[in-house]
Motif scaffolding. Structure first.
Motif, short mmCIF file in Angstrom:
data_model
loop_
_atom_site.label_atom_id
_atom_site.label_comp_id
_atom_site.label_asym_id
_atom_site.label_seq_id
_atom_site.Cartn_x
_atom_site.Cartn_y
_atom_site.Cartn_z
N ALA A 1 -38.86 -33.24 46.39
CA ALA A 1 -38.22 -32.61 45.23
C ALA A 1 -37.52 -33.67 44.38
O ALA A 1 -37.07 -34.69 44.88
N SER A 2 -37.47 -33.40 43.10
CA SER A 2 -36.75 -34.31 42.23
C SER A 2 -35.26 -34.16 42.49
O SER A 2 -34.80 -33.16 42.99
N ASP B 1 -38.77 -28.72 42.18
CA ASP B 1 -39.90 -29.62 42.38
C ASP B 1 -40.98 -29.26 41.36
O ASP B 1 -41.87 -28.45 41.62
N THR C 1 -36.97 -27.13 47.33
CA THR C 1 -35.90 -27.90 46.70
C THR C 1 -34.57 -27.64 47.39
O THR C 1 -33.80 -28.57 47.66
#
Length: 75
Positions: free
Chosen positions: A2-3, A8, A65
């Protein structure tokens, strides 16, 4: 994967691309094979399935996430 700043988006984008491709192929095949009355029913059914799949994909991406954020916080 995930960022750091949220959802994500790569996973969700790939899922939307796949849903769009499968929906397009299904609709084009249905348009070619089914009669007009039955095609209308197929459009609603295929569209409903695509919508539910997109919602499920969003929930999976959001859950992944959340799991990554919880694991990163050390709880």
């Amino acid at each position: 994967m995930a960022s750091d700043d949220g959802l994500d988006s790569a996973r969700f984008g790939r899922l939307l691309l796949l849903i769009g491709f499968v929906t397009t192929v299904s609709l084009l095949t249905s348009a070619r094979i089914l009669p007009n009355d039955l095609f209308s029913v197929a459009v609603v059914a295929i569209g409903s399935i695509a919508l539910v799949t997109a919602i499920t994909g969003f929930l999976i991406a959001a859950g992944a996430t959340y799991d990554d954020q919880v694991a990163g916080s050390g709880r």
